[in-house]
Design a protein around this motif. Structure first.
Motif, PDB file in Angstrom:
ATOM      1  N   GLU A  26       7.901  10.972  -2.179  1.00  9.48           N
ATOM      2  CA  GLU A  26       6.863  11.666  -2.942  1.00  9.48           C
ATOM      3  C   GLU A  26       5.954  10.657  -3.647  1.00  9.48           C
ATOM      4  O   GLU A  26       4.716  10.788  -3.631  1.00  9.48           O
ATOM      5  CB  GLU A  26       7.546  12.574  -3.965  1.00  9.48           C
ATOM      6  CG  GLU A  26       6.620  13.379  -4.847  1.00  9.48           C
ATOM      7  CD  GLU A  26       7.384  14.190  -5.880  1.00  9.48           C
ATOM      8  OE1 GLU A  26       6.933  14.259  -7.032  1.00  9.48           O
ATOM      9  OE2 GLU A  26       8.451  14.733  -5.529  1.00  9.48           O
ATOM     10  N   LYS A  27       6.567   9.650  -4.258  1.00  9.72           N
ATOM     11  CA  LYS A  27       5.826   8.591  -4.958  1.00  9.72           C
ATOM     12  C   LYS A  27       4.931   7.813  -3.988  1.00  9.72           C
ATOM     13  O   LYS A  27       3.755   7.544  -4.269  1.00  9.72           O
ATOM     14  CB  LYS A  27       6.839   7.658  -5.624  1.00  9.72           C
ATOM     15  CG  LYS A  27       6.298   6.369  -6.223  1.00  9.72           C
ATOM     16  CD  LYS A  27       7.462   5.626  -6.891  1.00  9.72           C
ATOM     17  CE  LYS A  27       7.056   4.264  -7.427  1.00  9.72           C
ATOM     18  NZ  LYS A  27       7.011   3.228  -6.400  1.00  9.72           N
ATOM     19  N   ASN A  32      -0.163   6.422  -1.626  1.00  6.88           N
ATOM     20  CA  ASN A  32      -0.486   5.828  -0.324  1.00  6.88           C
ATOM     21  C   ASN A  32      -0.078   4.356  -0.271  1.00  6.88           C
ATOM     22  O   ASN A  32      -0.759   3.527   0.335  1.00  6.88           O
ATOM     23  CB  ASN A  32      -1.976   5.970   0.012  1.00  6.88           C
ATOM     24  CG  ASN A  32      -2.244   5.680   1.480  1.00  6.88           C
ATOM     25  OD1 ASN A  32      -1.459   6.051   2.353  1.00  6.88           O
ATOM     26  ND2 ASN A  32      -3.352   4.990   1.760  1.00  6.88           N
ATOM     27  N   LYS A  33       1.053   4.033  -0.902  1.00  6.30           N
ATOM     28  CA  LYS A  33       1.491   2.641  -0.972  1.00  6.30           C
ATOM     29  C   LYS A  33       3.005   2.580  -1.118  1.00  6.30           C
ATOM     30  O   LYS A  33       3.587   3.318  -1.913  1.00  6.30           O
ATOM     31  CB  LYS A  33       0.833   1.943  -2.171  1.00  6.30           C
ATOM     32  CG  LYS A  33       1.239   0.495  -2.371  1.00  6.30           C
ATOM     33  CD  LYS A  33       0.536  -0.078  -3.598  1.00  6.30           C
ATOM     34  CE  LYS A  33       0.953  -1.504  -3.899  1.00  6.30           C
ATOM     35  NZ  LYS A  33       0.279  -2.039  -5.116  1.00  6.30           N
ATOM     36  N   ILE A  34       3.621   1.721  -0.336  1.00  3.97           N
ATOM     37  CA  ILE A  34       5.042   1.432  -0.498  1.00  3.97           C
ATOM     38  C   ILE A  34       5.202  -0.051  -0.796  1.00  3.97           C
ATOM     39  O   ILE A  34       4.507  -0.893  -0.210  1.00  3.97           O
ATOM     40  CB  ILE A  34       5.865   1.833   0.752  1.00  3.97           C
ATOM     41  CG1 ILE A  34       7.371   1.668   0.478  1.00  3.97           C
ATOM     42  CG2 ILE A  34       5.434   1.052   1.988  1.00  3.97           C
ATOM     43  CD1 ILE A  34       8.250   2.285   1.549  1.00  3.97           C
ATOM     44  N   ILE A  73       5.592  10.935   6.168  1.00  7.83           N
ATOM     45  CA  ILE A  73       4.612  11.438   5.193  1.00  7.83           C
ATOM     46  C   ILE A  73       3.217  11.591   5.809  1.00  7.83           C
ATOM     47  O   ILE A  73       2.264  11.919   5.113  1.00  7.83           O
ATOM     48  CB  ILE A  73       4.546  10.534   3.943  1.00  7.83           C
ATOM     49  CG1 ILE A  73       4.041   9.126   4.296  1.00  7.83           C
ATOM     50  CG2 ILE A  73       5.903  10.462   3.264  1.00  7.83           C
ATOM     51  CD1 ILE A  73       3.825   8.235   3.072  1.00  7.83           C
ATOM     52  N   LYS A  74       3.147  11.320   7.132  1.00 11.63           N
ATOM     53  CA  LYS A  74       1.892  11.506   7.885  1.00 11.63           C
ATOM     54  C   LYS A  74       0.749  10.676   7.297  1.00 11.63           C
ATOM     55  O   LYS A  74      -0.361  11.176   7.091  1.00 11.63           O
ATOM     56  CB  LYS A  74       1.512  12.986   7.947  1.00 11.63           C
ATOM     57  CG  LYS A  74       2.539  13.857   8.668  1.00 11.63           C
ATOM     58  CD  LYS A  74       2.121  15.309   8.707  1.00 11.63           C
ATOM     59  CE  LYS A  74       3.046  16.157   9.558  1.00 11.63           C
ATOM     60  NZ  LYS A  74       4.456  16.129   9.121  1.00 11.63           N
ATOM     61  N   LYS A  75       1.062   9.408   7.043  1.00 11.22           N
ATOM     62  CA  LYS A  75       0.037   8.476   6.546  1.00 11.22           C
ATOM     63  C   LYS A  75       0.090   7.204   7.395  1.00 11.22           C
ATOM     64  O   LYS A  75       0.744   6.226   7.046  1.00 11.22           O
ATOM     65  CB  LYS A  75       0.271   8.150   5.067  1.00 11.22           C
ATOM     66  CG  LYS A  75      -0.086   9.305   4.122  1.00 11.22           C
ATOM     67  CD  LYS A  75       0.022   8.906   2.673  1.00 11.22           C
ATOM     68  CE  LYS A  75      -0.369  10.053   1.760  1.00 11.22           C
ATOM     69  NZ  LYS A  75      -1.825  10.329   1.776  1.00 11.22           N
ATOM     70  N   ASP A 100      10.270  -0.398  -3.981  1.00  8.83           N
ATOM     71  CA  ASP A 100      10.897   0.817  -3.454  1.00  8.83           C
ATOM     72  C   ASP A 100      12.074   0.587  -2.512  1.00  8.83           C
ATOM     73  O   ASP A 100      12.882   1.499  -2.322  1.00  8.83           O
ATOM     74  CB  ASP A 100       9.845   1.648  -2.717  1.00  8.83           C
ATOM     75  CG  ASP A 100       8.674   2.013  -3.610  1.00  8.83           C
ATOM     76  OD1 ASP A 100       8.931   2.567  -4.703  1.00  8.83           O
ATOM     77  OD2 ASP A 100       7.520   1.715  -3.241  1.00  8.83           O
ATOM     78  N   LEU A 101      12.164  -0.562  -1.887  1.00 10.89           N
ATOM     79  CA  LEU A 101      13.200  -0.788  -0.876  1.00 10.89           C
ATOM     80  C   LEU A 101      13.513  -2.267  -0.779  1.00 10.89           C
ATOM     81  O   LEU A 101      12.604  -3.102  -0.785  1.00 10.89           O
ATOM     82  CB  LEU A 101      12.723  -0.273   0.489  1.00 10.89           C
ATOM     83  CG  LEU A 101      13.645  -0.541   1.682  1.00 10.89           C
ATOM     84  CD1 LEU A 101      14.911   0.318   1.588  1.00 10.89           C
ATOM     85  CD2 LEU A 101      12.910  -0.258   3.000  1.00 10.89           C
ATOM     86  N   GLU A 102      14.815  -2.592  -0.672  1.00  8.40           N
ATOM     87  CA  GLU A 102      15.231  -3.974  -0.472  1.00  8.40           C
ATOM     88  C   GLU A 102      16.154  -4.048   0.728  1.00  8.40           C
ATOM     89  O   GLU A 102      17.230  -3.461   0.734  1.00  8.40           O
ATOM     90  CB  GLU A 102      15.955  -4.517  -1.713  1.00  8.40           C
ATOM     91  CG  GLU A 102      16.163  -6.033  -1.684  1.00  8.40           C
ATOM     92  CD  GLU A 102      17.574  -6.475  -1.361  1.00  8.40           C
ATOM     93  OE1 GLU A 102      17.847  -7.676  -1.481  1.00  8.40           O
ATOM     94  OE2 GLU A 102      18.418  -5.641  -0.982  1.00  8.40           O
ATOM     95  N   CYS A 103      15.709  -4.715   1.768  1.00  4.11           N
ATOM     96  CA  CYS A 103      16.578  -5.095   2.876  1.00  4.11           C
ATOM     97  C   CYS A 103      16.555  -6.614   2.909  1.00  4.11           C
ATOM     98  O   CYS A 103      15.554  -7.224   3.285  1.00  4.11           O
ATOM     99  CB  CYS A 103      16.088  -4.531   4.203  1.00  4.11           C
ATOM    100  SG  CYS A 103      16.136  -2.734   4.306  1.00  4.11           S
ATOM    101  N   GLY A 104      17.652  -7.221   2.473  1.00  2.00           N
ATOM    102  CA  GLY A 104      17.713  -8.678   2.415  1.00  2.00           C
ATOM    103  C   GLY A 104      19.090  -9.139   2.805  1.00  2.00           C
ATOM    104  O   GLY A 104      19.502  -9.019   3.965  1.00  2.00           O
TER     105      GLY A 104
END
Length: 294
Positions: A26-27, A32-34, A73-75, A100-104
């Motif tokens: 939602e955020k 329009n940014k992650i 989110i269709k963006k 928002d996300l950490e893959c490390g």
């Protein structure tokens, strides 16, 4: 501190927590940014080549997840911001909504699970030692009354500290601010060994100034699963992240990605770690478990 000031601080913190707890998809859709994180020296998972470009196994997992976010989110033109994190700040900055996300190269364990959520496990490792071949160090007992390095904010620092106490080895533990810093402590003879996840040690050694002078030794002290990290209480985003990893595991793309980063020449030096997939990870391609270490 005055009571009124204290209450203001508490209310501000509560406000931040409320903001950070907003559902990620939602955020992201609203802005329009992650924002995703990367590590600067976690070879071959997430590391810099040059001054700004992060590459690695976990970076490619992140990109696959971002693609699925775009579709969800269709963006298609979703903006992606990348920010570096360290072992020390990766959890607080995720919790407070900075990214928002950490893959490390983050261990999925029960203690961290109180603050954050984890995806399906995507690697398994354990604490070992990086040392110079001339050091004479073969295992932990050889480090009695010696200086040992680890990295601030890692489970490995906790593991080696506990082991030191239990075995009464009287080791002196010093902490680098990141993995490169900890490696330098060994290379400059300020520490006899560097205790860290063995896969990270192999990666650091491969890209070090003089790989032939270093070796990874010692028993593996414990099994630690790596997983992508996201905020707690966000089942929709966890479902998407797990869905991406599940798709890659079922399609065989995950295995190809593993071969690219662990069994093939990798940038910048073309070094091949030559590390076949562990049985634990092979098993998890079928189980697809997010079970934490204790």
């Amino acid at each position: 501190m005055k009571f009124s000031t204290l209450m203001s601080a508490v209310l501000l913190t509560a406000g931040l927590a409320t903001t950070a707890s907003a559902q990620t998809l939602e955020k992201v859709a609203a802005s329009n940014k992650i924002t995703v994180s990367y590590r600067e020296a976690s070879v071959p998972f997430s590391y810099l080549i040059g001054s700004t470009k992060a590459v690695g196994f976990s970076v490619e997992l992140t990109e696959a997840i971002i693609d699925d976010v775009r579709k969800k989110i269709k963006k298609p033109h979703l903006e992606v911001a990348y920010m570096p994190v360290t072992s020390q700040n990766r959890i607080p900055l995720l919790v407070n909504g900075t990214y928002d996300l950490e893959c490390g190269s983050t261990t999925n364990n029960s203690a961290r699970g109180k603050d954050v959520a984890f995806s399906i496990n995507m690697f398994y490792t354990g604490t070992r030692l990086l040392t110079k071949k001339t050091s004479g160090v073969k295992n932990y007992a050889d480090l009695a009354r010696k200086t040992v390095a680890s990295t601030t904010g890692t489970t490995n620092a906790q593991v080696i500290r506990k082991y030191n106490t239990e075995k009464n080895l009287d080791m002196q533990l010093i902490l680098g601010k990141d993995h490169d810093d900890s490696l330098l402590l060994v290379e400059s003879d300020r520490a006899m060994a560097f205790a860290m996840d063995d896969i990270l040690l192999f990666g650091l050694m491969a890209n070090s100034k003089n790989p032939a002078a270093l070796q990874v030794v010692g028993d593996s002290l414990q099994v630690e699963p790596y997983a992508c990290m996201l905020r707690k209480d966000d089942p929709e985003f966890k479902k998407l992240v797990d869905g991406t990893i599940t798709r890659l595991m079922k399609s065989g793309e995950f295995t190809k990605l593993y071969a690219k980063w662990f069994e093939s020449p990798m940038p910048p030096k073309g070094t091949n770690l030559g590390l076949p997939m562990s049985q634990q990870l092979k098993d998890n391609l079928k189980a697809m478990s997010d079970k934490p270490a204790t």
